[in-house]
Motif scaffolding. Structure first.
Motif, mmCIF file in Angstrom:
data_model
loop_
_atom_site.group_PDB
_atom_site.id
_atom_site.type_symbol
_atom_site.label_atom_id
_atom_site.label_comp_id
_atom_site.label_asym_id
_atom_site.label_seq_id
_atom_site.Cartn_x
_atom_site.Cartn_y
_atom_site.Cartn_z
ATOM 1 N N MET A 17 8.137 23.488 8.612
ATOM 2 C CA MET A 17 7.595 22.269 8.003
ATOM 3 C C MET A 17 8.747 21.352 7.591
ATOM 4 O O MET A 17 9.722 21.788 6.980
ATOM 5 N N SER A 18 8.640 20.083 7.941
ATOM 6 C CA SER A 18 9.700 19.138 7.604
ATOM 7 C C SER A 18 9.518 18.600 6.197
ATOM 8 O O SER A 18 8.409 18.281 5.785
ATOM 9 N N HIS A 19 10.623 18.533 5.475
ATOM 10 C CA HIS A 19 10.585 17.947 4.143
ATOM 11 C C HIS A 19 11.451 16.686 4.092
ATOM 12 O O HIS A 19 11.943 16.311 3.044
ATOM 13 N N ASP A 20 11.659 16.060 5.265
ATOM 14 C CA ASP A 20 12.444 14.833 5.274
ATOM 15 C C ASP A 20 11.772 13.805 4.370
ATOM 16 O O ASP A 20 10.571 13.531 4.513
ATOM 17 N N PRO A 21 12.517 13.222 3.443
ATOM 18 C CA PRO A 21 11.885 12.288 2.505
ATOM 19 C C PRO A 21 11.469 10.996 3.164
ATOM 20 O O PRO A 21 12.099 10.518 4.110
ATOM 21 N N GLN A 22 10.370 10.445 2.668
ATOM 22 C CA GLN A 22 9.917 9.113 3.062
ATOM 23 C C GLN A 22 10.067 8.200 1.846
ATOM 24 O O GLN A 22 9.851 8.627 0.723
ATOM 25 N N HIS A 23 10.415 6.939 2.096
ATOM 26 C CA HIS A 23 10.634 5.996 1.013
ATOM 27 C C HIS A 23 9.690 4.816 1.165
ATOM 28 O O HIS A 23 9.351 4.408 2.281
ATOM 29 N N GLY A 24 9.273 4.263 0.044
ATOM 30 C CA GLY A 24 8.399 3.107 0.097
ATOM 31 C C GLY A 24 8.299 2.441 -1.257
ATOM 32 O O GLY A 24 8.981 2.815 -2.213
ATOM 33 N N THR A 25 7.451 1.446 -1.332
ATOM 34 C CA THR A 25 7.188 0.759 -2.597
ATOM 35 C C THR A 25 5.692 0.556 -2.752
ATOM 36 O O THR A 25 4.946 0.534 -1.772
ATOM 37 N N THR A 26 5.266 0.400 -3.968
ATOM 38 C CA THR A 26 3.902 0.001 -4.269
ATOM 39 C C THR A 26 3.959 -1.078 -5.341
ATOM 40 O O THR A 26 4.960 -1.205 -6.053
ATOM 41 N N THR A 27 2.889 -1.846 -5.444
ATOM 42 C CA THR A 27 2.849 -2.950 -6.392
ATOM 43 C C THR A 27 1.937 -2.591 -7.549
ATOM 44 O O THR A 27 0.763 -2.255 -7.343
ATOM 45 N N SER A 28 2.472 -2.651 -8.765
ATOM 46 C CA SER A 28 1.695 -2.332 -9.956
ATOM 47 C C SER A 28 0.762 -3.493 -10.303
ATOM 48 O O SER A 28 0.818 -4.570 -9.711
ATOM 49 N N ALA A 29 -0.102 -3.254 -11.284
ATOM 50 C CA ALA A 29 -1.141 -4.228 -11.627
ATOM 51 C C ALA A 29 -0.578 -5.583 -12.026
ATOM 52 O O ALA A 29 -1.200 -6.617 -11.775
ATOM 53 N N ASP A 30 0.609 -5.599 -12.632
ATOM 54 C CA ASP A 30 1.186 -6.877 -13.070
ATOM 55 C C ASP A 30 2.094 -7.501 -12.013
ATOM 56 O O ASP A 30 2.782 -8.480 -12.289
ATOM 57 N N GLY A 31 2.111 -6.926 -10.820
ATOM 58 C CA GLY A 31 2.916 -7.464 -9.736
ATOM 59 C C GLY A 31 4.295 -6.858 -9.599
ATOM 60 O O GLY A 31 5.038 -7.217 -8.682
ATOM 61 N N THR A 32 4.668 -5.956 -10.476
ATOM 62 C CA THR A 32 5.988 -5.323 -10.425
ATOM 63 C C THR A 32 6.051 -4.326 -9.272
ATOM 64 O O THR A 32 5.135 -3.521 -9.078
ATOM 65 N N THR A 33 7.143 -4.373 -8.519
ATOM 66 C CA THR A 33 7.350 -3.448 -7.410
ATOM 67 C C THR A 33 7.924 -2.134 -7.923
ATOM 68 O O THR A 33 8.918 -2.124 -8.648
ATOM 69 N N ILE A 34 7.290 -1.026 -7.529
ATOM 70 C CA ILE A 34 7.729 0.303 -7.938
ATOM 71 C C ILE A 34 8.174 1.065 -6.687
ATOM 72 O O ILE A 34 7.385 1.242 -5.744
#
Length: 251
Positions: free
Chosen positions: A1-18
């Motif tokens: 099983m591969s555990h290579d990390p994936q990276h991304g962002t999501t946008t919180s309710a106030d518009g802040t990028t996490i």
């Protein structure tokens, strides 16, 4: 099983990028960092890969730290919304693990976010009657004295002066402006505020921690209906890594 990390962002309710990183597969587990920490200066360097052997582990930069954005004013509710956005991004349900002020945040999210199915909190920090040093820290940061801001915080949380003098401040200086965030978060949280948590809750403490930290853990476990409390072997404000992995997996 591969555990290579994936990276991304999501946008919180106030518009802040996490910004987040995902590794592993299985049930989703979100790890919540303590004060000053983020994915580039993490408290979970060994923990995240170990847990990813049996879970989909999401680590992230709390707002104001690392690659995440920030808002003009800090409110703890916005950090709870950040976790809600992360849970929604990764399937809509997740367990949380948090350490120190991150444990306090994880507990608040367990109370307020419907998709949180369980929480493990290692030595959550609660409100106390110590001095309010937030304005002092903000002033030091404005003056470019980030190292002094970190030292002021370390004194505030009870680290002896001789130890404060020996702790390098450099790693924490880039996030020194967020120290008042954590002081606001923990300063507004009392054990009774967590009594509405309904998901399975495990509160952990270290056998080597001081009475205040161990006492807060007991208070939280007593306040949350059905919560379990356990002390693990360890030093001050830290526990044995293998014991911690086993405890988190067992919930």
């Amino acid at each position: 099983m591969s555990h290579d990390p994936q990276h991304g962002t999501t946008t919180s309710a106030d518009g802040t990028t996490i910004a987040w990183t995902l590794r592993g597969s299985g049930p989703v587990l979100v790890l919540v960092e303590p004060v000053m920490m983020h994915r580039g200066l993490t408290a979970f360097a060994d923990l995240a890969p170990a847990l990813a052997e049996q879970a989909t582990v999401v680590t992230y930069d709390r707002r104001g730290k690392g690659e995440s954005g920030d808002a003009e004013a800090y409110e703890p509710d916005r950090e709870v919304e950040d976790l809600a956005a992360l849970v929604a991004e990764h399937g809509g349900s997740a367990r949380l693990y948090g350490f120190s002020s991150g444990a306090t945040l994880a507990l608040l999210a367990a109370r307020d976010v419907a998709g949180v199915t369980g929480v493990v909190a290692l030595e959550p920090v609660l409100a106390d009657d110590g001095p309010d040093v937030r304005d002092e820290i903000r002033a030091l940061v404005r003056e470019g004295r980030r190292g002094d801001a970190v030292r002021t915080f370390n004194r505030r949380i009870g680290i002896p002066e001789e130890v404060v003098a020996q702790i390098p401040t450099g790693p924490g200086e880039p996030t020194a402006h967020t120290l008042p965030y954590d002081l606001t978060l923990t300063g507004r949280t009392r054990a009774a505020d967590l009594a509405a948590i309904t998901c399975p809750t495990l509160v952990l403490a270290s056998s080597g921690s001081d009475d205040r930290l161990r006492g807060w853990a007991r208070e939280v476990a007593q306040a949350v209906p059905g919560a379990q409390h356990r002390e693990l072997p360890g030093g001050w404000h830290g526990v044995d890594g293998d014991a911690l992995v086993a405890a988190i997996r067992g919930t």
